[in-house]
Design an enzyme around this catalytic site. Structure first.
Site, short mmCIF file in Angstrom:
data_model
loop_
_atom_site.label_atom_id
_atom_site.label_comp_id
_atom_site.label_asym_id
_atom_site.label_seq_id
_atom_site.Cartn_x
_atom_site.Cartn_y
_atom_site.Cartn_z
CG ASP A 297 59.50 3.57 -32.03
OD1 ASP A 297 60.71 3.33 -32.09
OD2 ASP A 297 59.04 4.50 -31.35
CD GLU B 278 58.74 6.22 -27.24
OE1 GLU B 278 59.71 6.47 -26.50
OE2 GLU B 278 58.63 6.66 -28.39
CG HIS C 20 58.55 8.29 -22.93
ND1 HIS C 20 57.85 8.63 -21.80
CD2 HIS C 20 59.55 7.48 -22.52
CE1 HIS C 20 58.36 8.02 -20.75
NE2 HIS C 20 59.42 7.33 -21.15
CG HIS D 214 60.82 10.79 -29.32
ND1 HIS D 214 62.13 10.51 -29.05
CD2 HIS D 214 60.84 11.97 -29.99
CE1 HIS D 214 62.90 11.47 -29.52
NE2 HIS D 214 62.13 12.37 -30.09
CG ASP E 182 58.70 8.22 -33.18
OD1 ASP E 182 58.30 9.29 -33.68
OD2 ASP E 182 59.38 8.17 -32.15
#
Length: 276
Positions: A54, A56, A103, A197, A202
């Protein structure tokens, strides 16, 4: 230009995280930056590497100058998490803007973090050759390809296979919400705090979702567990002796059965399976 078809999918685009150590060990020591956190595998398995990944970012559009600020990936081999992971915060060389609301990563937090060019070789070495598993994978791959291209490295999509769990979910659950949050609820994945997040968090959640969605369980090799942990996981089975009662048919029931068999054979012209 990547646009999510559902609002919650857009939110998923700003999240993911963890991977492995042995590959990075082969990278030059000059690439071992202080802010690159790599954990070694607790379980050493043979087989193709899968990296649940994942990212960001500062926004949704890599074409408009948005940059990666966090990468996380965790390693899985033979449907078992090995315990190996990679996690990096990156200075995007631009303000994070409104994406901080998603985030929770601020400009102040990122100001002393390495620029992408400083961590690119190590990250590329870690990811290279693995199957990348990501939710709305096109989003992550477009950003990663852009960042690696900027520093003169090959596109990640040229050296990795890619599996998109969003596409898998849409195929499995057509017409339903298939954001990561929706899949967590659907598959009853243990709840975690996702107020913000985070890439690594995640990735861990996505690993649970991927295994549930493809019919498996998250597991570490039993050899790595302590004896106490193994004892907790053991299921004690006791043999149960049950005397079953046998009820024999009466004479009348036997005659009725024989009559039914004869009628069946006359009607179908073949022997009945239930004839004596």
């Amino acid at each position: 230009m990547i646009e999510a078809s559902e609002p919650e999918e857009i939110i998923d685009n700003v999240e993911k995280a963890e991977v492995s150590t042995e590959v990075v060990m082969d990278a030059p020591s000059t690439n071992q930056h202080l802010h690159i956190v790599i954990t070694e595998a607790k379980v050493h398995l043979q087989g193709p590497r899968q990296l649940i990944l994942d990212t960001e970012t500062t926004g949704f559009y890599f074409q408009d100058g948005d940059r990666i600020i966090e990468v996380g990936a965790i390693e899985m081999i033979n449907r078992k998490l090995t315990g190996s992971s990679i996690h990096i915060y990156i200075n995007p060389e631009k303000p994070v803007g409104d994406s901080e609301n998603v985030h929770g990563i601020s400009d102040d937090f990122l100001k002393d973090k390495p620029k992408y060019a400083e961590i690119a070789d190590t990250l590329f070495a870690f990811l290279k050759g693995a199957e990348i598993i990501a939710h709305n994978a096109a989003f992550d791959m477009n950003f990663l390809n852009m960042e690696f291209k900027r520093v003169g490295l090959p596109l990640l999509s040229e050296v990795c296979e890619v599996t998109d769990t969003l596409a898998l979910a849409k195929n499995k659950h057509p017409g339903q919400k298939n954001s990561l949050d929706a899949l967590v609820r659907r598959y009853e994945i243990p709840a975690r705090d996702r107020t913000f997040h985070g890439a690594l968090l995640d990735a861990e959640i996505l690993a649970d979702v991927y295994l549930a969605m493809t019919g498996g369980q998250v597991a570490f090799d039993m050899d790595t567990l302590t004896q106490a942990e193994q004892d907790e996981k053991k299921i004690t089975r006791q043999s149960v002796q049950v005397d079953l009662v046998v009820i024999k048919p009466s004479e009348h029931e036997l005659n009725e059965h024989e009559t039914w068999v004869k009628q069946y054979e006359e009607k179908h012209g073949e022997a009945c399976l239930f004839a004596k």
